[in-house]
Scaffold this motif. Structure first.
Motif, PDB file in Angstrom:
ATOM      1  N   THR A  13       0.813  -1.209   0.000  1.00  0.00           N
ATOM      2  CA  THR A  13       0.000   0.000   0.000  1.00  0.00           C
ATOM      3  C   THR A  13       0.846   1.259   0.000  1.00  0.00           C
ATOM      4  OG1 THR A  13      -0.066  -0.068   2.385  1.00  0.00           O
ATOM      5  CG2 THR A  13      -1.861  -1.160   1.191  1.00  0.00           C
ATOM      6  N   LEU A  14       2.163   1.111   0.222  1.00  0.00           N
ATOM      7  CA  LEU A  14       3.031   2.290   0.171  1.00  0.00           C
ATOM      8  C   LEU A  14       3.485   2.506  -1.268  1.00  0.00           C
ATOM      9  CD1 LEU A  14       5.208   1.565   3.321  1.00  0.00           C
ATOM     10  CD2 LEU A  14       3.401   3.266   3.113  1.00  0.00           C
ATOM     11  N   SER A  35       6.574   8.353   0.395  1.00  0.00           N
ATOM     12  CA  SER A  35       5.185   7.907   0.449  1.00  0.00           C
ATOM     13  C   SER A  35       4.306   9.117   0.714  1.00  0.00           C
ATOM     14  CB  SER A  35       5.014   6.873   1.566  1.00  0.00           C
ATOM     15  OG  SER A  35       3.695   6.429   1.595  1.00  0.00           O
ATOM     16  N   ALA A  39      -0.838   7.386   3.773  1.00  0.00           N
ATOM     17  CA  ALA A  39      -0.539   5.950   3.677  1.00  0.00           C
ATOM     18  C   ALA A  39       0.232   5.473   4.904  1.00  0.00           C
ATOM     19  CB  ALA A  39       0.252   5.671   2.403  1.00  0.00           C
ATOM     20  N   ASN A  42      -2.084   5.758   8.124  1.00  0.00           N
ATOM     21  CA  ASN A  42      -3.101   4.709   8.122  1.00  0.00           C
ATOM     22  C   ASN A  42      -2.485   3.332   8.338  1.00  0.00           C
ATOM     23  OD1 ASN A  42      -5.262   6.393   7.808  1.00  0.00           O
ATOM     24  ND2 ASN A  42      -5.245   6.279   5.567  1.00  0.00           N
ATOM     25  N   TRP A  43      -1.279   3.147   7.780  1.00  0.00           N
ATOM     26  CA  TRP A  43      -0.578   1.874   7.991  1.00  0.00           C
ATOM     27  C   TRP A  43      -0.307   1.659   9.485  1.00  0.00           C
ATOM     28  CZ3 TRP A  43       4.659   1.361   9.632  1.00  0.00           C
ATOM     29  CH2 TRP A  43       5.153   0.051   9.584  1.00  0.00           C
ATOM     30  N   GLN A 172      -6.800   1.593   5.753  1.00  0.00           N
ATOM     31  CA  GLN A 172      -5.702   1.929   4.849  1.00  0.00           C
ATOM     32  C   GLN A 172      -6.179   2.831   3.725  1.00  0.00           C
ATOM     33  OE1 GLN A 172      -2.185   0.844   5.071  1.00  0.00           O
ATOM     34  NE2 GLN A 172      -2.307   2.672   3.821  1.00  0.00           N
ATOM     35  N   ARG A 173      -7.410   2.652   3.306  1.00  0.00           N
ATOM     36  CA  ARG A 173      -7.900   3.398   2.143  1.00  0.00           C
ATOM     37  C   ARG A 173      -8.513   4.740   2.500  1.00  0.00           C
ATOM     38  NH1 ARG A 173      -8.418  -0.467  -2.160  1.00  0.00           N
ATOM     39  NH2 ARG A 173      -7.581  -2.386  -1.306  1.00  0.00           N
TER      40      ARG A 173
END
Lengths: 179, 179
Positions: A13-14, A35, A39, A42-43, A172-173
């Protein structure tokens, strides 16, 4: 949302701009990641859920089973319960919520700091279940917004872990609300 | 098992016993309400009876029973003797217009909670009760939900729930019909 069979890992996701950007000097390659703040934040958030278990009924037993060492939700960073909503970011509503304790649930939710998420654990919290009567709230989404619903009477531990994965993807989104 | 208990009650309180019946060892005495305290006092204190355990007090709304004529409510008492190991059931019919009965709280301390539940669910008043509040529902609740004329979904929310279905909304079809 992708299906939980294809979970996103943190590195997926990064953004990987560093690997493809020709302007990056060689000595920085593989040592520095670039990044987006959202992101990274949220990670971090999705891998350190602090849950507040609002346990009202028999689903509590299944919740204890799912949360304890045998199924080990520490693997998802979600193992630490906080017994004050002010220190929690995921509200697990575990069991039947009646109109009598609806104001308590609302108050607990209101005491949680942003960002916060809600999981309806079991069919009673999700829809009222088979308690279709005057006393039971037909789903806690009449009181607080719900992010993930776990069906089942009670849910199996696999479903709980699936729900945590879904919630991780959702977190994450989302936009990182840095307040 | 407790036929002789039943016989004793009939012998001593023949004026107040409206009827009796026994089904597979479940002996029942239907009593006039004025005799209730005297009968229970006898059941508790007589050494042959020694009913030291008030198992349950509940009520029945008979208004929905087909072809039934008679008093709308029945208050039902179950007693058990731990020493003699026998049981007896007392029933007291009550007309809707005069839903009042003597409390047994001075004989059995635990009777008070049962009586509060009967008041909460059916609206039967107990004279000389030490504490006559509702026990399960909240103070603000209007009506008595186990009466047959109380709507199944007669929600009385304590907080604002704009999405709550109205009591007269049609029930969704059962999932099993779709299968």
């Amino acid at each position: 949302m992708t299906h939980a069979n294809e979970p996103l890992t943190a590195l997926d996701t990064l953004p990987k701009a560093i690997e493809t950007d020709p302007g990056i000097p060689d000595e920085l390659r593989n040592n520095v990641y670039t990044s987006k703040v959202a992101a990274v934040v949220n990670w971090a958030r999705k891998n350190s859920f602090f849950q507040y278990p609002f346990v009202t009924a028999c689903c509590g037993m299944e919740f204890m089973s799912a949360a304890a060492s045998h199924y080990d939700i520490a693997r998802f960073g979600a193992e630490v319960p906080r017994f004050t909503p002010r220190q929690a970011d995921v509200l697990f509503v575990v069991g039947t919520v009646t109109h009598k304790n609806a104001p308590i649930l609302k108050r607990v939710y209101d005491q949680m700091c942003d960002p916060k998420w809600v999981v309806a654990f079991g069919v009673c919290a999700s829809t009222g279940g088979f308690y279709d009567n005057y006393a039971t709230v037909p789903g806690i989404d009449h009181i607080v917004p719900v992010d993930v619903y776990i069906p089942g009477c009670p849910p199996r531990p696999e479903q709980v872990m699936d729900a945590i994965l879904y919630l991780q993807e959702k977190v994450q989104r989302q936009a990182a609300n840095l307040r | 098992m407790s036929q002789q208990v039943l016989d004793q009650i009939v012998k001593r309180f023949s004026d107040s016993v409206l009827s009796t019946h026994a089904h597979r060892g479940d002996e029942t005495v239907v009593l006039h309400r004025n005799a209730l305290v005297a009968v229970v006092q006898f059941l508790r204190d007589d050494p042959q009876m020694a009913f030291n355990f008030c198992v349950d007090i509940t009520a029945v709304d008979l208004s929905a029973m087909p072809d039934y004529v008679g008093p709308r409510f029945e208050v039902v008492y179950h007693f058990h003797s731990l020493s003699h190991k026998h049981r007896i059931r007392l029933k007291v019919p009550l007309e809707e217009a005069d839903l009042e009965l003597d409390s047994l709280s001075h004989l059995y301390g635990g009777a008070n909670w049962f009586e509060r539940e009967v008041w909460d669910m059916f609206g039967v008043r107990f004279r000389n009760s030490p504490d006559h509040r509702r026990i399960l529902l909240y103070e603000e609740f209007v009506g008595h939900p186990l009466r047959k004329d109380y709507p199944q979904r007669g929600y009385q929310p304590l907080i604002d729930m704009p999405t709550l279905p109205r009591p007269d909304e049609e029930l969704p079809p059962l999932a099993s019909e779709d299968l």
